[in-house]
Scaffold this motif. Sequence first.
Motif, PDB file in Angstrom:
ATOM      1  N   SER A  15      32.375  47.045  38.576  1.00  0.00           N
ATOM      2  CA  SER A  15      32.156  47.108  40.026  1.00  0.00           C
ATOM      3  C   SER A  15      33.381  47.681  40.723  1.00  0.00           C
ATOM      4  O   SER A  15      34.518  47.371  40.401  1.00  0.00           O
ATOM      5  N   GLN A  16      33.131  48.529  41.706  1.00  0.00           N
ATOM      6  CA  GLN A  16      34.213  49.131  42.474  1.00  0.00           C
ATOM      7  C   GLN A  16      34.517  48.331  43.736  1.00  0.00           C
ATOM      8  O   GLN A  16      35.455  48.645  44.466  1.00  0.00           O
ATOM      9  N   ALA A  17      33.719  47.323  44.036  1.00  0.00           N
ATOM     10  CA  ALA A  17      33.907  46.539  45.261  1.00  0.00           C
ATOM     11  C   ALA A  17      35.156  45.661  45.116  1.00  0.00           C
ATOM     12  O   ALA A  17      35.337  44.990  44.099  1.00  0.00           O
ATOM     13  N   PRO A  18      36.007  45.678  46.140  1.00  0.00           N
ATOM     14  CA  PRO A  18      37.195  44.819  46.073  1.00  0.00           C
ATOM     15  C   PRO A  18      36.813  43.349  46.212  1.00  0.00           C
ATOM     16  O   PRO A  18      35.812  43.007  46.846  1.00  0.00           O
ATOM     17  N   ILE A  19      37.593  42.511  45.619  1.00  0.00           N
ATOM     18  CA  ILE A  19      37.370  41.073  45.729  1.00  0.00           C
ATOM     19  C   ILE A  19      37.992  40.599  47.035  1.00  0.00           C
ATOM     20  O   ILE A  19      39.180  40.815  47.280  1.00  0.00           O
ATOM     21  N   ARG A  20      37.192  39.960  47.877  1.00  0.00           N
ATOM     22  CA  ARG A  20      37.646  39.520  49.190  1.00  0.00           C
ATOM     23  C   ARG A  20      38.191  38.100  49.085  1.00  0.00           C
ATOM     24  O   ARG A  20      37.466  37.127  49.248  1.00  0.00           O
ATOM     25  N   THR A  21      39.463  37.964  48.810  1.00  0.00           N
ATOM     26  CA  THR A  21      40.060  36.632  48.702  1.00  0.00           C
ATOM     27  C   THR A  21      40.229  35.964  50.058  1.00  0.00           C
ATOM     28  O   THR A  21      40.422  34.745  50.125  1.00  0.00           O
ATOM     29  N   ASP A  22      40.140  36.731  51.147  1.00  0.00           N
ATOM     30  CA  ASP A  22      40.268  36.135  52.477  1.00  0.00           C
ATOM     31  C   ASP A  22      39.058  35.267  52.819  1.00  0.00           C
ATOM     32  O   ASP A  22      39.107  34.449  53.740  1.00  0.00           O
ATOM     33  N   LEU A  23      37.978  35.404  52.070  1.00  0.00           N
ATOM     34  CA  LEU A  23      36.783  34.592  52.296  1.00  0.00           C
ATOM     35  C   LEU A  23      36.827  33.265  51.540  1.00  0.00           C
ATOM     36  O   LEU A  23      35.968  32.411  51.724  1.00  0.00           O
ATOM     37  N   ILE A  24      37.823  33.109  50.694  1.00  0.00           N
ATOM     38  CA  ILE A  24      37.948  31.898  49.884  1.00  0.00           C
ATOM     39  C   ILE A  24      38.916  30.951  50.591  1.00  0.00           C
ATOM     40  O   ILE A  24      40.075  31.309  50.823  1.00  0.00           O
ATOM     41  N   PRO A  25      38.465  29.749  50.963  1.00  0.00           N
ATOM     42  CA  PRO A  25      39.371  28.837  51.651  1.00  0.00           C
ATOM     43  C   PRO A  25      40.489  28.366  50.719  1.00  0.00           C
ATOM     44  O   PRO A  25      40.277  28.148  49.530  1.00  0.00           O
TER      45      PRO A  25
END
Length: 89
Positions: A15-25
Amino acid sequence: MPPDVQAEIDALAASQAPIRTDLIPEATGDWSQGQRGLFYRPVKQQITLRLDADLIDWFKRNHPQGEGYQTSINRALREYIAQHQRWTR
């Protein structure tokens, strides 16, 4: 590893989609009461092992509160392996 799990891992890796760590509390809770290894139980194998009586006596007299002497012997053997593993590789 099961094929379906491996396929999911491969799809995520491709997958080329970046992992959005800002969505993880962020975990900010109090972990001071946490118990390490609470759910992990290694597989035990019952054997007959002949040890010197003074060794067994020492472990019976010196094991930590709430822990059996056989657990202390097991820990001592694991520490020995960890210290000597670099020699066997």
